[in-house]
Design a protein around this motif. Structure first.
Motif, PDB file in Angstrom:
ATOM      1  N   ARG A  65      -8.835  69.637  60.790  1.00  0.00           N
ATOM      2  CA  ARG A  65      -8.728  70.238  59.464  1.00  0.00           C
ATOM      3  C   ARG A  65      -8.279  69.195  58.428  1.00  0.00           C
ATOM      4  N   ARG A  66      -7.267  68.385  58.795  1.00  0.00           N
ATOM      5  CA  ARG A  66      -6.796  67.342  57.868  1.00  0.00           C
ATOM      6  C   ARG A  66      -7.879  66.309  57.603  1.00  0.00           C
ATOM      7  N   SER A  67      -8.603  65.927  58.655  1.00  0.00           N
ATOM      8  CA  SER A  67      -9.672  64.930  58.498  1.00  0.00           C
ATOM      9  C   SER A  67     -10.775  65.450  57.569  1.00  0.00           C
ATOM     10  N   LEU A  68     -11.143  66.708  57.759  1.00  0.00           N
ATOM     11  CA  LEU A  68     -12.200  67.278  56.921  1.00  0.00           C
ATOM     12  C   LEU A  68     -11.748  67.416  55.472  1.00  0.00           C
ATOM     13  N   ARG A  69     -10.485  67.774  55.257  1.00  0.00           N
ATOM     14  CA  ARG A  69      -9.988  67.906  53.892  1.00  0.00           C
ATOM     15  C   ARG A  69      -9.998  66.562  53.168  1.00  0.00           C
ATOM     16  N   VAL A  70      -9.730  65.491  53.901  1.00  0.00           N
ATOM     17  CA  VAL A  70      -9.804  64.159  53.297  1.00  0.00           C
ATOM     18  C   VAL A  70     -11.250  63.818  52.956  1.00  0.00           C
ATOM     19  N   GLN A  71     -12.170  64.087  53.887  1.00  0.00           N
ATOM     20  CA  GLN A  71     -13.580  63.747  53.668  1.00  0.00           C
ATOM     21  C   GLN A  71     -14.191  64.557  52.530  1.00  0.00           C
ATOM     22  N   PHE A  72     -13.750  65.806  52.383  1.00  0.00           N
ATOM     23  CA  PHE A  72     -14.302  66.654  51.323  1.00  0.00           C
ATOM     24  C   PHE A  72     -13.521  66.541  50.017  1.00  0.00           C
ATOM     25  N   GLY A  73     -12.569  65.620  49.947  1.00  0.00           N
ATOM     26  CA  GLY A  73     -11.831  65.399  48.712  1.00  0.00           C
ATOM     27  C   GLY A  73     -10.874  66.513  48.367  1.00  0.00           C
ATOM     28  N   LEU A  74     -10.369  67.229  49.360  1.00  0.00           N
ATOM     29  CA  LEU A  74      -9.473  68.360  49.128  1.00  0.00           C
ATOM     30  C   LEU A  74      -8.042  68.050  49.551  1.00  0.00           C
ATOM     31  N   GLU A  75      -7.757  66.805  49.851  1.00  0.00           N
ATOM     32  CA  GLU A  75      -6.420  66.411  50.271  1.00  0.00           C
ATOM     33  C   GLU A  75      -5.584  66.052  49.046  1.00  0.00           C
TER      34      GLU A  75
END
Length: 361
Positions: free
Chosen positions: A89-99
């Motif tokens: 979940r954290r990795s995807l949020r970084v990739q999608f610019g949601l971090e």
């Protein structure tokens, strides 16, 4: 005064005659620089406001692209370890610019998306970058929309000029009547009629566009041509009708101006009056409208591409909205905003060369 200046060469630049001319030159240069930088600043401000809106609006959607992605992964692989799930979940949020905070996300989007056109991976085709998919679909939209827009603009202006300048000719009235009948018809009606008649009944063209990219160049170009004809004709019919109506109104008004009547009194041929007096003054507004049309080729092609299954940016936007693919939505709309703003900027910069009244003012 001129003889005095000739006799005093060392003091030439201090003479009132030349001093005034020099001031005028400097004033014109300063006005041009001011005009140029003001238009550049307006373009940058327009792009910034537009991309700011499209950054915040998708984040108001109830769906979360990361949770949608995790749901798809879990449906395929079953149960996952909670620790691995949280790391994913954290990795995807970084990739999608949601971090990070909303402000940090906004700054990252401006730097990566607007300046480098890096919109991150696409949710629909993870982990393929959204920009790479857009580059694949973009040429098809440009080929279809730019070609049909330019052809419709040329044909519509020529017919509209005749309809407005020569109102009493029967051919002008017939062409104007056809345009008035076609323009109010909703676009999807025209597209569906063409599809039913020429694709379903006659079978001349495919119902849904099918471009063969696996064969040779001849096979590819042939399939591209067959897939593009019906969408192009549907866009031409509607676009040409609008240009005819607008040009007819402009040229009809211009033809009644005093300078056109004076040209007739001087005995200038009607063809010359129509070309040099009426057309050149009427087409100025059409040039601005053309720039807006060229900039909006992405939004204008959405319905066309959906109805005919044409593989362009419009189809891509539809799929991205249905699957809550934020990165793809941001990429497509950002490119559209930049295209519209740059088209308007180019017209603003060349307009003084087209219209002497703006240049001299």
């Amino acid at each position: 005064m001129l003889n005095e200046c000739r006799g005093m060469y060392p003091r030439l630049m201090t003479c009132p005659l030349f001093y005034s001319s020099s001031n005028k030159g400097e004033s014109a240069a300063m006005k041009f620089r001011k005009y140029f930088f003001l238009r550049i600043l307006t373009c940058i401000l327009t792009i910034w406001i537009g991309v700011t809106f499209i950054f915040f609006i998708p984040r108001m959607f109830p769906s979360d692209p990361v949770e949608n992605m995790i749901g798809q992964i879990r449906s395929r692989s079953g149960q996952m370890d909670p620790v691995e799930l949280e790391a994913l979940r954290r990795s995807l949020r970084v990739q999608f610019g949601l971090e990070g905070s909303l402000l940090e996300q906004y700054g990252s989007f401006l730097w990566k998306g607007l300046l480098h056109f890096d919109f991150g991976p696409s949710l629909m085709s993870y982990p393929t970058p959204a920009g790479e998919i857009i580059r694949t679909y973009l040429p098809y939209t440009l080929i279809l929309s730019l070609t049909t827009t330019l052809i419709a603009w040329i044909i519509g202006n020529l017919i509209g000029l005749q309809a407005g300048f020569r109102k009493d000719k029967r051919s002008s009235k017939i062409l104007e009547g056809i345009a008035i009948c076609l323009y109010p018809v909703p676009y999807f009606i025209i597209a569906l009629i063409l599809q039913i008649v020429f694709a379903f009944q006659l079978g001349w063209f495919p119902l849904q566009s099918n471009i063969n990219s696996m064969g040779g160049v001849t096979s590819y170009l042939g399939s591209l041509l067959r897939a593009s004809i019906l969408p192009a004709v549907s866009m031409l019919l509607l676009g040409t009708g609008w240009w005819i109506i607008s040009m007819k109104s402009l040229s009809g008004t211009t033809a009644e101006e005093d300078f056109v009547l004076y040209a007739r009194y001087r005995g200038i041929p009607e063809k010359t009056i129509g070309r040099n007096y009426v057309f050149r003054n009427s087409v100025l507004t059409q040039v601005t409208a053309l720039a807006m049309s060229l900039g909006g080729v992405f939004s204008g092609s959405i319905m066309t591409e959906i109805i005919f299954g044409y593989p362009g940016v419009g189809t891509l936007i539809q799929k991205a909205i249905l699957q809550s693919d934020y990165n793809m939505i941001l990429g497509c709309i950002t490119i559209s905003i930049v295209a519209i703003s740059l088209s308007t900027l180019i017209v603003d910069l060349i307009y003084p060369f087209i219209d002497p009244r703006i240049r001299y003012s």
